[in-house]
Design an enzyme around this catalytic site. Structure first.
Site, PDB file in Angstrom:
ATOM      1  N   ARG A  20      37.364  31.762  41.424  1.00  0.00           N
ATOM      2  CA  ARG A  20      37.078  32.879  40.513  1.00  0.00           C
ATOM      3  C   ARG A  20      38.377  33.612  40.188  1.00  0.00           C
ATOM      4  O   ARG A  20      39.419  33.349  40.770  1.00  0.00           O
ATOM      5  CB  ARG A  20      36.050  33.834  41.146  1.00  0.00           C
ATOM      6  CG  ARG A  20      36.421  34.144  42.571  1.00  0.00           C
ATOM      7  CD  ARG A  20      36.100  35.513  43.005  1.00  0.00           C
ATOM      8  NE  ARG A  20      36.799  36.523  42.271  1.00  0.00           N
ATOM      9  CZ  ARG A  20      38.073  36.835  42.472  1.00  0.00           C
ATOM     10  NH1 ARG A  20      38.810  36.225  43.377  1.00  0.00           N
ATOM     11  NH2 ARG A  20      38.651  37.787  41.747  1.00  0.00           N
ATOM     12  N   GLY A  21      38.271  34.574  39.265  1.00  0.00           N
ATOM     13  CA  GLY A  21      39.464  35.270  38.796  1.00  0.00           C
ATOM     14  C   GLY A  21      39.929  34.570  37.524  1.00  0.00           C
ATOM     15  O   GLY A  21      39.981  33.330  37.476  1.00  0.00           O
ATOM     16  N   ALA A  22      40.259  35.358  36.504  1.00  0.00           N
ATOM     17  CA  ALA A  22      40.498  34.783  35.174  1.00  0.00           C
ATOM     18  C   ALA A  22      41.584  33.701  35.144  1.00  0.00           C
ATOM     19  O   ALA A  22      41.330  32.584  34.685  1.00  0.00           O
ATOM     20  CB  ALA A  22      40.806  35.912  34.190  1.00  0.00           C
TER      21      ALA A  22
ATOM     22  N   ARG B 299      31.218  30.495  32.509  1.00  0.00           N
ATOM     23  CA  ARG B 299      31.366  31.951  32.596  1.00  0.00           C
ATOM     24  C   ARG B 299      31.897  32.441  31.246  1.00  0.00           C
ATOM     25  O   ARG B 299      32.922  31.959  30.777  1.00  0.00           O
ATOM     26  CB  ARG B 299      32.317  32.348  33.736  1.00  0.00           C
ATOM     27  CG  ARG B 299      31.799  31.958  35.125  1.00  0.00           C
ATOM     28  CD  ARG B 299      32.538  32.684  36.227  1.00  0.00           C
ATOM     29  NE  ARG B 299      32.127  34.076  36.332  1.00  0.00           N
ATOM     30  CZ  ARG B 299      32.729  34.959  37.138  1.00  0.00           C
ATOM     31  NH1 ARG B 299      33.759  34.597  37.874  1.00  0.00           N
ATOM     32  NH2 ARG B 299      32.312  36.217  37.189  1.00  0.00           N
TER      33      ARG B 299
ATOM     34  N   GLN C 295      34.456  41.553  46.099  1.00  0.00           N
ATOM     35  CA  GLN C 295      35.747  40.858  46.052  1.00  0.00           C
ATOM     36  C   GLN C 295      36.849  41.685  46.707  1.00  0.00           C
ATOM     37  O   GLN C 295      37.798  41.133  47.256  1.00  0.00           O
ATOM     38  CB  GLN C 295      36.143  40.573  44.593  1.00  0.00           C
ATOM     39  CG  GLN C 295      35.302  39.508  43.911  1.00  0.00           C
ATOM     40  CD  GLN C 295      34.158  40.110  43.129  1.00  0.00           C
ATOM     41  OE1 GLN C 295      33.611  41.141  43.509  1.00  0.00           O
ATOM     42  NE2 GLN C 295      33.752  39.460  42.059  1.00  0.00           N
TER      43      GLN C 295
ATOM     44  N   ASP D 260      40.195  40.282  32.525  1.00  0.00           N
ATOM     45  CA  ASP D 260      39.536  39.017  32.180  1.00  0.00           C
ATOM     46  C   ASP D 260      39.676  38.685  30.706  1.00  0.00           C
ATOM     47  O   ASP D 260      39.586  37.526  30.312  1.00  0.00           O
ATOM     48  CB  ASP D 260      38.052  39.066  32.551  1.00  0.00           C
ATOM     49  CG  ASP D 260      37.904  38.968  34.057  1.00  0.00           C
ATOM     50  OD1 ASP D 260      38.035  40.008  34.723  1.00  0.00           O
ATOM     51  OD2 ASP D 260      37.726  37.835  34.548  1.00  0.00           O
TER      52      ASP D 260
ATOM     53  N   ASN E  90      37.281  43.817  32.437  1.00  0.00           N
ATOM     54  CA  ASN E  90      37.611  43.496  33.833  1.00  0.00           C
ATOM     55  C   ASN E  90      36.363  43.772  34.663  1.00  0.00           C
ATOM     56  O   ASN E  90      35.322  44.215  34.137  1.00  0.00           O
ATOM     57  CB  ASN E  90      38.814  44.325  34.301  1.00  0.00           C
ATOM     58  CG  ASN E  90      39.355  43.832  35.631  1.00  0.00           C
ATOM     59  OD1 ASN E  90      39.624  42.642  35.801  1.00  0.00           O
ATOM     60  ND2 ASN E  90      39.492  44.719  36.607  1.00  0.00           N
ATOM     61  N   LYS E  91      36.456  43.514  35.942  1.00  0.00           N
ATOM     62  CA  LYS E  91      35.300  43.644  36.833  1.00  0.00           C
ATOM     63  C   LYS E  91      34.561  44.959  36.619  1.00  0.00           C
ATOM     64  O   LYS E  91      35.168  46.013  36.454  1.00  0.00           O
ATOM     65  CB  LYS E  91      35.803  43.528  38.285  1.00  0.00           C
ATOM     66  CG  LYS E  91      34.764  43.617  39.372  1.00  0.00           C
ATOM     67  CD  LYS E  91      33.585  42.684  39.184  1.00  0.00           C
ATOM     68  CE  LYS E  91      33.972  41.246  38.981  1.00  0.00           C
ATOM     69  NZ  LYS E  91      32.854  40.423  38.438  1.00  0.00           N
TER      70      LYS E  91
HETATM   71  O1  MRU Z   1      33.919  37.901  38.708  1.00  0.00           O
HETATM   72  P1  MRU Z   1      35.324  37.663  39.149  1.00  0.00           P
HETATM   73  O2  MRU Z   1      35.543  37.828  40.603  1.00  0.00           O
HETATM   74  O3  MRU Z   1      35.871  36.345  38.630  1.00  0.00           O
HETATM   75  O4  MRU Z   1      36.134  38.814  38.412  1.00  0.00           O
HETATM   76  C1  MRU Z   1      37.515  38.859  38.561  1.00  0.00           C
HETATM   77  C2  MRU Z   1      38.151  40.045  37.971  1.00  0.00           C
HETATM   78  O5  MRU Z   1      37.513  40.866  37.349  1.00  0.00           O
HETATM   79  C3  MRU Z   1      39.632  40.134  38.087  1.00  0.00           C
HETATM   80  O6  MRU Z   1      40.051  41.456  38.139  1.00  0.00           O
HETATM   81  C4  MRU Z   1      40.262  39.467  36.858  1.00  0.00           C
HETATM   82  O7  MRU Z   1      39.777  38.175  36.687  1.00  0.00           O
HETATM   83  C5  MRU Z   1      41.739  39.419  36.937  1.00  0.00           C
HETATM   84  S1  MRU Z   1      42.302  38.281  38.131  1.00  0.00           S
HETATM   85  C6  MRU Z   1      43.976  38.200  38.118  1.00  0.00           C
END
Ligand code: MRU
Length: 362
Positions: free
Chosen positions: A49-51, A94, A201, A242, A252-253
């Site tokens: 996970r994470g963009a 996603r 997270q 994201d 973002n989250k």
């Molecule tokens: O749902 P997730 O855990 O994939 O969400 C991740 C985030 O929101 C991060 O802040 C974002 O992807 C940046 S990661 C460098």
């Protein structure tokens, strides 16, 4: 040059392995995502996970699919049509992080523009390109880290949300990369880590990776942020992204927007750290960003235990959008952008080959 030992994505001996983030912090295990369907599962279920991480994972998965198709001796047209289907499958996992589309489109366009090569040669080229993205992503993060560390200067406390660290990238991290770089350069700061309900997270992943690097996190419940700011206990807020639209609006989250509002009310600088691959060059404003809605059980349970009475209605958007006007600066590998963001973002994008250029960026 700093290095980071956490490697969430590995490509070795023809296999793609992703560090299983569902199991952290209790166990460190890799999940084999070599098969396309396994990678789709891994992205959807947030094994990886994470963009930036899912962008590179998608690129690797598509290149691997290219190799499978080339071994199956399909025709060039069949190769491209099957690859496009695989790309669609990956992109559907996603919807919010634009890096996913970036990674898949990069590999697909490379294939499309070089279809005159033999499929063996083409497939090998796709794999080389995708594998190179891992080190490239780490190098980008280090550049973001260096620029960001200068920006946050001598802040003695920083607050971050979710996990925008080594685990959310290929290593080092964006927002957490800035914190890592600052600490490696000698900064002493309290790092407040939002727990980040519902998937936690922050509490699980950010806390784990900071401890791995001997940086002590202070984990807080999400609702504590305003209290800390009112007590002047937070000098800077820094988060990842994201998707950033051309006007600087940033997905973002979930909970990021709330933090940005709080930071603005309390005159605390609010920074976003992200690579250029997080910028959506096709979207003007945040209102057009698709927001992922996830399983209600993420909200009604904690650690596998149901906490709500049966039958409640649940809303579980995984992301929110922070308007560019609430963001003090966006830290990228090519520079620090300040509002209004339109011009700086467009200029930066003009300097790099887009995903539709049909060339590998490294
Ligand atoms: O749902 P997730 O855990 O994939 O969400 C991740 C985030 O929101 C991060 O802040 C974002 O992807 C940046 S990661 C460098």
């Amino acid at each position: 040059m700093f290095t980071s030992s956490i490697r969430p994505i590995r490509s070795e001996n023809g296999r793609i392995l992703v560090l299983d983030q569902r199991k952290l912090p209790h166990s460190v295990e890799y999940f084999d995502a070599t098969r396309l369907d396994d990678m789709c599962f891994a992205i959807k279920e947030m094994v990886v996970r994470g963009a930036p991480a899912i962008g590179v994972a998608a690129a690797l998965a598509l290149a691997c699919e290219g190799q499978r198709l080339s071994s199956a001796r399909v025709s060039p047209l069949e190769f491209l049509s099957q690859l496009e289907k695989a790309k669609g499958k990956l992109e559907a996992t996603r919807p919010t992080a634009v890096n996913l589309r970036w990674g898949a489109q990069l590999i697909f366009k490379l294939a499309q523009d070089n279809l005159s090569e033999t499929l063996d040669v083409l497939a090998a080229r796709l794999v080389d390109c995708a594998r190179g993205l891992i080190e490239e992503d780490i190098a980008i993060n280090l550049q973001i880290g260096e620029r960001g560390a200068k920006l946050i200067g001598d802040a003695s406390s920083v607050l971050t949300h979710c996990n925008a660290g080594a685990l959310a990238t290929c290593g080092w991290g964006t927002a957490l990369g800035v914190i890592r770089s600052a600490v490696k350069l000698g900064a002493h700061m309290t790092v407040y880590v939002d727990e980040t309900r519902p998937r936690q997270q922050g509490a699980r992943l950010t806390a784990w990776e900071l401890l791995e690097d001997n940086i002590q996190p202070t984990v807080i419940a999400d609702s504590v942020a305003g209290y800390l700011m009112s007590k002047k206990m937070v000098d800077v807020v820094i988060v990842g992204a994201d998707r950033i639209t051309l006007n600087g609006d940033t997905a973002n989250k979930i909970g990021t927007y709330t933090l940005a509002v709080l930071a603005n009310v309390h005159n605390v600088p609010f920074y976003v750290a992200a690579p250029l691959s997080t910028i959506d060059a096709e979207t003007l404003t945040g209102k057009d960003i698709p927001i992922e809605e996830r399983d209600p059980h993420e909200v009604t349970s904690i650690g596998g235990m149901e906490i709500c009475p049966e039958g409640v209605n649940v809303l579980n958007p995984a992301f929110d959008v922070t308007p560019g006007r609430l963001i003090s600066a966006i830290i990228t590998e090519v520079g620090i952008f300040r509002p209004p963001y339109e011009v700086a973002i467009q200029e930066a994008l003009n300097q790099i080959p887009g995903v539709n250029a049909g060339v590998c960026p490294h």
